[in-house]
Every structure is written in structure tokens, then in C-alpha cells.
Design a protein around this motif. Structure first.
Motif, PDB file in Angstrom:
ATOM      1  N   GLY A   1       0.824  -1.210   0.000  1.00 24.30           N
ATOM      2  CA  GLY A   1       0.000   0.000   0.000  1.00 24.30           C
ATOM      3  C   GLY A   1       0.853   1.252   0.000  1.00 24.30           C
ATOM      4  N   GLU A   2       0.206   2.378  -0.235  1.00 28.52           N
ATOM      5  CA  GLU A   2       0.915   3.652  -0.265  1.00 28.52           C
ATOM      6  C   GLU A   2       0.350   4.602   0.776  1.00 28.52           C
ATOM      7  OE1 GLU A   2       0.865   5.386  -4.107  1.00 28.52           O
ATOM      8  OE2 GLU A   2       1.630   3.587  -5.089  1.00 28.52           O
ATOM      9  N   GLY A   3       1.194   5.442   1.299  1.00 30.49           N
ATOM     10  CA  GLY A   3       0.791   6.526   2.174  1.00 30.49           C
ATOM     11  C   GLY A   3       0.000   6.111   3.392  1.00 30.49           C
ATOM     12  N   ALA A   4      -1.183   6.722   3.547  1.00 34.60           N
ATOM     13  CA  ALA A   4      -2.010   6.539   4.740  1.00 34.60           C
ATOM     14  C   ALA A   4      -2.499   5.100   4.894  1.00 34.60           C
ATOM     15  CB  ALA A   4      -3.195   7.492   4.701  1.00 34.60           C
TER      16      ALA A   4
ATOM     17  N   ILE B   1     -12.653  -9.170   6.135  1.00 34.28           N
ATOM     18  CA  ILE B   1     -11.972 -10.408   6.491  1.00 34.28           C
ATOM     19  C   ILE B   1     -11.531 -10.270   7.949  1.00 34.28           C
ATOM     20  CG2 ILE B   1      -9.950 -11.835   6.032  1.00 34.28           C
ATOM     21  CD1 ILE B   1      -9.983 -10.641   3.170  1.00 34.28           C
ATOM     22  N   GLU B   2     -11.826 -11.268   8.777  1.00 30.43           N
ATOM     23  CA  GLU B   2     -11.401 -11.239  10.172  1.00 30.43           C
ATOM     24  C   GLU B   2     -10.204 -12.165  10.343  1.00 30.43           C
ATOM     25  OE1 GLU B   2     -13.181 -12.711  14.306  1.00 30.43           O
ATOM     26  OE2 GLU B   2     -14.372 -11.136  13.338  1.00 30.43           O
ATOM     27  N   VAL B   3      -9.112 -11.610  10.862  1.00 29.21           N
ATOM     28  CA  VAL B   3      -7.882 -12.373  11.056  1.00 29.21           C
ATOM     29  C   VAL B   3      -7.451 -12.308  12.519  1.00 29.21           C
ATOM     30  CG1 VAL B   3      -7.105 -11.974   8.687  1.00 29.21           C
ATOM     31  CG2 VAL B   3      -6.377 -10.417  10.476  1.00 29.21           C
ATOM     32  N   THR B   4      -6.658 -13.286  12.907  1.00 24.86           N
ATOM     33  CA  THR B   4      -6.023 -13.256  14.222  1.00 24.86           C
ATOM     34  C   THR B   4      -4.552 -12.951  13.985  1.00 24.86           C
ATOM     35  OG1 THR B   4      -7.563 -14.905  15.059  1.00 24.86           O
ATOM     36  CG2 THR B   4      -5.540 -14.573  16.314  1.00 24.86           C
ATOM     37  N   ILE B   5      -4.086 -11.887  14.614  1.00 25.96           N
ATOM     38  CA  ILE B   5      -2.696 -11.460  14.452  1.00 25.96           C
ATOM     39  C   ILE B   5      -2.206 -10.920  15.785  1.00 25.96           C
ATOM     40  CG2 ILE B   5      -3.397  -9.177  13.624  1.00 25.96           C
ATOM     41  CD1 ILE B   5      -0.921  -9.258  11.787  1.00 25.96           C
ATOM     42  N   ARG B   6      -1.036 -11.356  16.198  1.00 27.54           N
ATOM     43  CA  ARG B   6      -0.431 -10.915  17.461  1.00 27.54           C
ATOM     44  C   ARG B   6      -1.363 -11.111  18.658  1.00 27.54           C
ATOM     45  NH1 ARG B   6       4.285  -7.755  16.472  1.00 27.54           N
ATOM     46  NH2 ARG B   6       4.445  -7.220  14.272  1.00 27.54           N
ATOM     47  N   GLY B   7      -2.203 -12.148  18.594  1.00 26.44           N
ATOM     48  CA  GLY B   7      -3.056 -12.486  19.727  1.00 26.44           C
ATOM     49  C   GLY B   7      -4.382 -11.746  19.800  1.00 26.44           C
ATOM     50  N   TYR B   8      -4.748 -10.981  18.788  1.00 28.44           N
ATOM     51  CA  TYR B   8      -6.051 -10.310  18.815  1.00 28.44           C
ATOM     52  C   TYR B   8      -6.741 -10.437  17.466  1.00 28.44           C
ATOM     53  CZ  TYR B   8      -3.957  -6.257  16.441  1.00 28.44           C
ATOM     54  OH  TYR B   8      -3.327  -5.436  15.544  1.00 28.44           O
ATOM     55  N   GLU B   9      -8.056 -10.217  17.471  1.00 27.38           N
ATOM     56  CA  GLU B   9      -8.874 -10.300  16.261  1.00 27.38           C
ATOM     57  C   GLU B   9      -8.856  -8.939  15.567  1.00 27.38           C
ATOM     58  OE1 GLU B   9     -10.441 -13.222  15.432  1.00 27.38           O
ATOM     59  OE2 GLU B   9      -9.505 -14.075  17.208  1.00 27.38           O
ATOM     60  N   LEU B  10      -8.692  -8.963  14.257  1.00 26.83           N
ATOM     61  CA  LEU B  10      -8.625  -7.741  13.468  1.00 26.83           C
ATOM     62  C   LEU B  10      -9.470  -7.918  12.213  1.00 26.83           C
ATOM     63  CD1 LEU B  10      -7.244  -4.981  12.796  1.00 26.83           C
ATOM     64  CD2 LEU B  10      -5.435  -6.310  11.719  1.00 26.83           C
ATOM     65  N   SER B  11     -10.290  -6.942  11.907  1.00 22.97           N
ATOM     66  CA  SER B  11     -11.090  -6.965  10.677  1.00 22.97           C
ATOM     67  C   SER B  11     -10.458  -6.030   9.665  1.00 22.97           C
ATOM     68  CB  SER B  11     -12.527  -6.529  10.952  1.00 22.97           C
ATOM     69  OG  SER B  11     -13.179  -7.489  11.730  1.00 22.97           O
ATOM     70  N   LEU B  12     -10.240  -6.544   8.464  1.00 23.56           N
ATOM     71  CA  LEU B  12      -9.649  -5.759   7.385  1.00 23.56           C
ATOM     72  C   LEU B  12     -10.592  -5.725   6.194  1.00 23.56           C
ATOM     73  CD1 LEU B  12      -6.070  -7.284   7.380  1.00 23.56           C
ATOM     74  CD2 LEU B  12      -6.659  -4.968   8.045  1.00 23.56           C
ATOM     75  N   ARG B  13     -10.663  -4.592   5.535  1.00 21.64           N
ATOM     76  CA  ARG B  13     -11.409  -4.514   4.296  1.00 21.64           C
ATOM     77  C   ARG B  13     -10.653  -5.289   3.222  1.00 21.64           C
ATOM     78  NH1 ARG B  13     -11.170   1.520   5.061  1.00 21.64           N
ATOM     79  NH2 ARG B  13     -12.726   1.873   6.662  1.00 21.64           N
ATOM     80  N   LYS B  14     -11.370  -5.727   2.215  1.00 27.38           N
ATOM     81  CA  LYS B  14     -10.762  -6.509   1.149  1.00 27.38           C
ATOM     82  C   LYS B  14      -9.659  -5.710   0.433  1.00 27.38           C
ATOM     83  CE  LYS B  14     -11.813 -10.318  -1.487  1.00 27.38           C
ATOM     84  NZ  LYS B  14     -12.341 -11.576  -1.108  1.00 27.38           N
ATOM     85  N   ASP B  15      -9.873  -4.416   0.213  1.00 24.40           N
ATOM     86  CA  ASP B  15      -8.847  -3.607  -0.459  1.00 24.40           C
ATOM     87  C   ASP B  15      -7.602  -3.443   0.407  1.00 24.40           C
ATOM     88  OD1 ASP B  15     -10.319  -1.924   1.245  1.00 24.40           O
ATOM     89  OD2 ASP B  15      -9.829  -0.142   0.084  1.00 24.40           O
ATOM     90  N   GLU B  16      -7.770  -3.418   1.736  1.00 32.35           N
ATOM     91  CA  GLU B  16      -6.610  -3.374   2.632  1.00 32.35           C
ATOM     92  C   GLU B  16      -5.864  -4.707   2.600  1.00 32.35           C
ATOM     93  OE1 GLU B  16      -8.385  -0.346   6.028  1.00 32.35           O
ATOM     94  OE2 GLU B  16      -8.648  -2.498   6.268  1.00 32.35           O
ATOM     95  N   ALA B  17      -6.614  -5.809   2.571  1.00 29.18           N
ATOM     96  CA  ALA B  17      -6.002  -7.141   2.539  1.00 29.18           C
ATOM     97  C   ALA B  17      -5.214  -7.356   1.249  1.00 29.18           C
ATOM     98  CB  ALA B  17      -7.065  -8.215   2.703  1.00 29.18           C
ATOM     99  N   ARG B  18      -5.613  -6.714   0.154  1.00 29.87           N
ATOM    100  CA  ARG B  18      -4.881  -6.838  -1.106  1.00 29.87           C
ATOM    101  C   ARG B  18      -3.525  -6.140  -1.056  1.00 29.87           C
ATOM    102  NH1 ARG B  18      -9.696  -5.050  -3.648  1.00 29.87           N
ATOM    103  NH2 ARG B  18     -11.062  -6.832  -3.912  1.00 29.87           N
ATOM    104  N   CYS B  19      -3.327  -5.265  -0.089  1.00 28.50           N
ATOM    105  CA  CYS B  19      -2.056  -4.552   0.068  1.00 28.50           C
ATOM    106  C   CYS B  19      -1.040  -5.348   0.880  1.00 28.50           C
ATOM    107  CB  CYS B  19      -2.286  -3.201   0.747  1.00 28.50           C
ATOM    108  SG  CYS B  19      -3.293  -2.060  -0.201  1.00 28.50           S
ATOM    109  N   VAL B  20      -1.425  -6.530   1.360  1.00 29.57           N
ATOM    110  CA  VAL B  20      -0.552  -7.344   2.200  1.00 29.57           C
ATOM    111  C   VAL B  20      -0.157  -8.600   1.433  1.00 29.57           C
ATOM    112  CG1 VAL B  20      -0.332  -8.565   4.397  1.00 29.57           C
ATOM    113  CG2 VAL B  20      -1.735  -6.484   4.263  1.00 29.57           C
TER     114      VAL B  20
END
Length: 78
Positions: free
Chosen positions: A20-23, A51-70
């Protein structure tokens, strides 16, 4: 290279790069999604967003466009 949006429910992966870029990139990093972090895809909404993921021991919801940046590697079953 596969992205986090390509990973199926119940699979684990490791973050290899943030594209991703910038912000957007800064926001993703602030949520704890950084290089070499293990992620488990826990749930996907019926229409695929968010999309709901578990990362670093907590639940995180990411938008599909954010998930495409990873970009991810080492996708395996949990």
C-alpha cells in the motif's frame, strides 16, 4: 505473489511485504500487520468483505482492499 485476500478461512500465512501507499500502508502497520508476522484467517463475511484475522493475539477486521495490500508467503492449513 498471493495477498491476504487470497488466503482461505482456516489457513495461516506469514506477511512478506506491504504494498500500500501513504495513509493506507501506515494504517495497516499501526494495526500490527508488519513483515514476518503470522496471520490466521478466522472468518470472511458472506459477501467477502471484511476479512477477520487473528494477528499478534487479537482479532482484526480488514477490508478486502486493505487485505490486497498485504503480500503473504508460507500459506498452510491451521
Amino acid at each position: 505473489m498471493p495477498t491476504l485476500s487470497d488466503v482461505k478461512v482456516g489457513q495461516r500465512c506469514v506477511v512478506s511485504k506491504l504494498t500500500g501507499e501513504g495513509a493506507i500502508k501506515r494504517r495497516i502497520m499501526d494495526m500490527g500487520v508488519t513483515k514476518n508476522t503470522e496471520v490466521l484467517v478466522h472468518k470472511v463475511a458472506p459477501l467477502g468483505d471484511p476479512i477477520e484475522v487473528t494477528i499478534r493475539g487479537y482479532e482484526l477486521s480488514l477490508r478486502k482492499d486493505e487485505a490486497r495490500c498485504v503480500e503473504v508467503k508460507d500459506v498452510t492449513k491451521a
